[in-house]
Design a protein around this motif. Structure first.
Motif, PDB file in Angstrom:
ATOM      1  N   THR A  59       0.797  -1.088   0.054  1.00  0.00           N
ATOM      2  CA  THR A  59      -0.091  -0.027  -0.166  1.00  0.00           C
ATOM      3  C   THR A  59       0.877   0.994  -0.015  1.00  0.00           C
ATOM      4  O   THR A  59       0.238   2.362   0.172  1.00  0.00           O
ATOM      5  N   ARG A  60       2.233   0.888  -0.373  1.00  0.00           N
ATOM      6  CA  ARG A  60       3.054   2.333  -0.262  1.00  0.00           C
ATOM      7  C   ARG A  60       3.179   2.880   0.831  1.00  0.00           C
ATOM      8  O   ARG A  60       3.264   4.320   0.822  1.00  0.00           O
ATOM      9  N   HIS A  61       3.083   2.472   2.146  1.00  0.00           N
ATOM     10  CA  HIS A  61       3.224   3.038   3.404  1.00  0.00           C
ATOM     11  C   HIS A  61       4.850   2.986   3.886  1.00  0.00           C
ATOM     12  O   HIS A  61       4.865   2.209   4.579  1.00  0.00           O
ATOM     13  N   SER A  65       6.293   0.755   6.893  1.00  0.00           N
ATOM     14  CA  SER A  65       6.833  -0.583   6.487  1.00  0.00           C
ATOM     15  C   SER A  65       8.393  -0.474   6.923  1.00  0.00           C
ATOM     16  O   SER A  65       8.954  -1.363   7.649  1.00  0.00           O
ATOM     17  N   LEU A  66       9.107   0.730   6.931  1.00  0.00           N
ATOM     18  CA  LEU A  66      10.479   0.717   7.496  1.00  0.00           C
ATOM     19  C   LEU A  66      10.425   0.709   9.109  1.00  0.00           C
ATOM     20  O   LEU A  66      11.396  -0.030   9.839  1.00  0.00           O
ATOM     21  N   LEU A  67       9.228   1.078   9.727  1.00  0.00           N
ATOM     22  CA  LEU A  67       9.139   1.057  11.079  1.00  0.00           C
ATOM     23  C   LEU A  67       8.774  -0.620  11.557  1.00  0.00           C
ATOM     24  O   LEU A  67       9.360  -0.912  12.566  1.00  0.00           O
ATOM     25  N   CYS A  68       8.349  -1.224  10.681  1.00  0.00           N
ATOM     26  CA  CYS A  68       8.138  -2.773  10.926  1.00  0.00           C
ATOM     27  C   CYS A  68       9.371  -3.488  10.474  1.00  0.00           C
ATOM     28  O   CYS A  68       9.355  -4.685  11.036  1.00  0.00           O
ATOM     29  N   LEU A  69      10.173  -3.153   9.834  1.00  0.00           N
ATOM     30  CA  LEU A  69      11.324  -4.111   9.284  1.00  0.00           C
ATOM     31  C   LEU A  69      12.380  -4.517  10.760  1.00  0.00           C
ATOM     32  O   LEU A  69      12.628  -5.648  10.605  1.00  0.00           O
ATOM     33  N   PRO A  70      12.797  -3.537  11.723  1.00  0.00           N
ATOM     34  CA  PRO A  70      13.448  -4.129  12.723  1.00  0.00           C
ATOM     35  C   PRO A  70      12.777  -5.393  13.415  1.00  0.00           C
ATOM     36  O   PRO A  70      13.193  -6.366  13.735  1.00  0.00           O
ATOM     37  N   TYR A  71      11.512  -5.112  13.680  1.00  0.00           N
ATOM     38  CA  TYR A  71      10.663  -6.305  14.499  1.00  0.00           C
ATOM     39  C   TYR A  71      10.588  -7.359  13.568  1.00  0.00           C
ATOM     40  O   TYR A  71      10.715  -8.562  13.866  1.00  0.00           O
ATOM     41  N   LEU A  72      10.261  -7.366  12.101  1.00  0.00           N
ATOM     42  CA  LEU A  72      10.424  -8.574  11.268  1.00  0.00           C
ATOM     43  C   LEU A  72      11.628  -9.192  11.243  1.00  0.00           C
ATOM     44  O   LEU A  72      11.823 -10.562  11.304  1.00  0.00           O
ATOM     45  N   PHE A  73      12.757  -8.612  11.194  1.00  0.00           N
ATOM     46  CA  PHE A  73      14.053  -8.870  11.150  1.00  0.00           C
ATOM     47  C   PHE A  73      14.544  -9.875  12.398  1.00  0.00           C
ATOM     48  O   PHE A  73      15.097 -10.933  12.400  1.00  0.00           O
ATOM     49  N   TYR A  74      14.016  -9.099  13.626  1.00  0.00           N
ATOM     50  CA  TYR A  74      14.344  -9.801  14.578  1.00  0.00           C
ATOM     51  C   TYR A  74      13.651 -11.126  14.900  1.00  0.00           C
ATOM     52  O   TYR A  74      13.798 -12.243  15.356  1.00  0.00           O
ATOM     53  N   ASN A  75      12.148 -11.152  14.452  1.00  0.00           N
ATOM     54  CA  ASN A  75      11.409 -12.324  14.372  1.00  0.00           C
ATOM     55  C   ASN A  75      12.016 -13.411  13.422  1.00  0.00           C
ATOM     56  O   ASN A  75      12.060 -14.648  13.696  1.00  0.00           O
ATOM     57  N   PHE A  76      12.655 -12.885  12.468  1.00  0.00           N
ATOM     58  CA  PHE A  76      13.340 -13.775  11.265  1.00  0.00           C
ATOM     59  C   PHE A  76      14.519 -14.518  11.910  1.00  0.00           C
ATOM     60  O   PHE A  76      14.754 -15.696  11.803  1.00  0.00           O
TER      61      PHE A  76
END
Length: 173
Positions: A59-61, A65-76
């Motif tokens: 949705t081009r936010h 999406s940049l704010l979600c990346l650290p959390y997603l990286f940590y989960n990964f």
């Protein structure tokens, strides 16, 4: 699936895990039951967070999406190192760390949800402050999505940037 619903589901799974850890700490539940209950919501939480990040990208936010990346990286990282599940034999040794980790994740998701709702309210208020002939919102889809006229994208972005500049804190030197 809207981002508010995704955030709410992730908040629920983290809250459920925290309650299970608190019950274990106060000896209301045995370690095996606590670990199995926590482990049953870990992967859905990871998947929901990944879907939320992809949703923001599609949705081009970009900021969200940049704010979600650290959390997603940590989960990964947790998943790739196989540290995402709670071990029954080590649960008492890692109880404080597991609680802190989940509290931090919960605060991160609540911040993400707050920012999503805040920016939407800012845009809606900006639209309502204009004369009816110049309003740009075509339709409010839900609590986080709007249809706006194409020519106002830059105006919205500049208004948000101006708001950030006015309300940012710089440490005095």
């Amino acid at each position: 699936m809207s981002c508010v619903m995704s955030s709410t589901i992730a908040q629920w799974s983290l809250s459920f895990s925290l309650v299970c850890l608190a019950d274990l700490e106060f000896d209301y539940i045995n370690p095996y039951d606590s670990a199995s209950r926590i482990n049953s919501v870990v992967l859905p939480e990871f998947i929901i967070q990944g879907v939320l990040c992809v949703f923001y990208l599609l949705t081009r936010h970009w900021f969200m999406s940049l704010l979600c990346l650290p959390y997603l990286f940590y989960n990964f990282q947790l998943y790739s190192k196989r540290q995402h599940l709670v071990d029954v034999t080590e649960i008492f040794n890692l109880l404080n760390w597991e609680k802190k980790k989940r509290l931090f994740k919960l605060a991160y998701i609540i911040l993400n949800l707050f920012l999503t709702i805040f920016w939407l309210k800012l845009i809606v208020n900006m639209n309502n402050s204009m004369p009816s002939s110049q309003r740009f919102i075509i339709h409010v889809l839900d609590s986080t999505h709007l249809f706006v006229q194409p020519h106002v994208e830059q105006m919205i972005r500049s208004a948000i940037a101006e708001f950030r500049n006015q309300n940012s804190y710089e440490k005095p030197t």
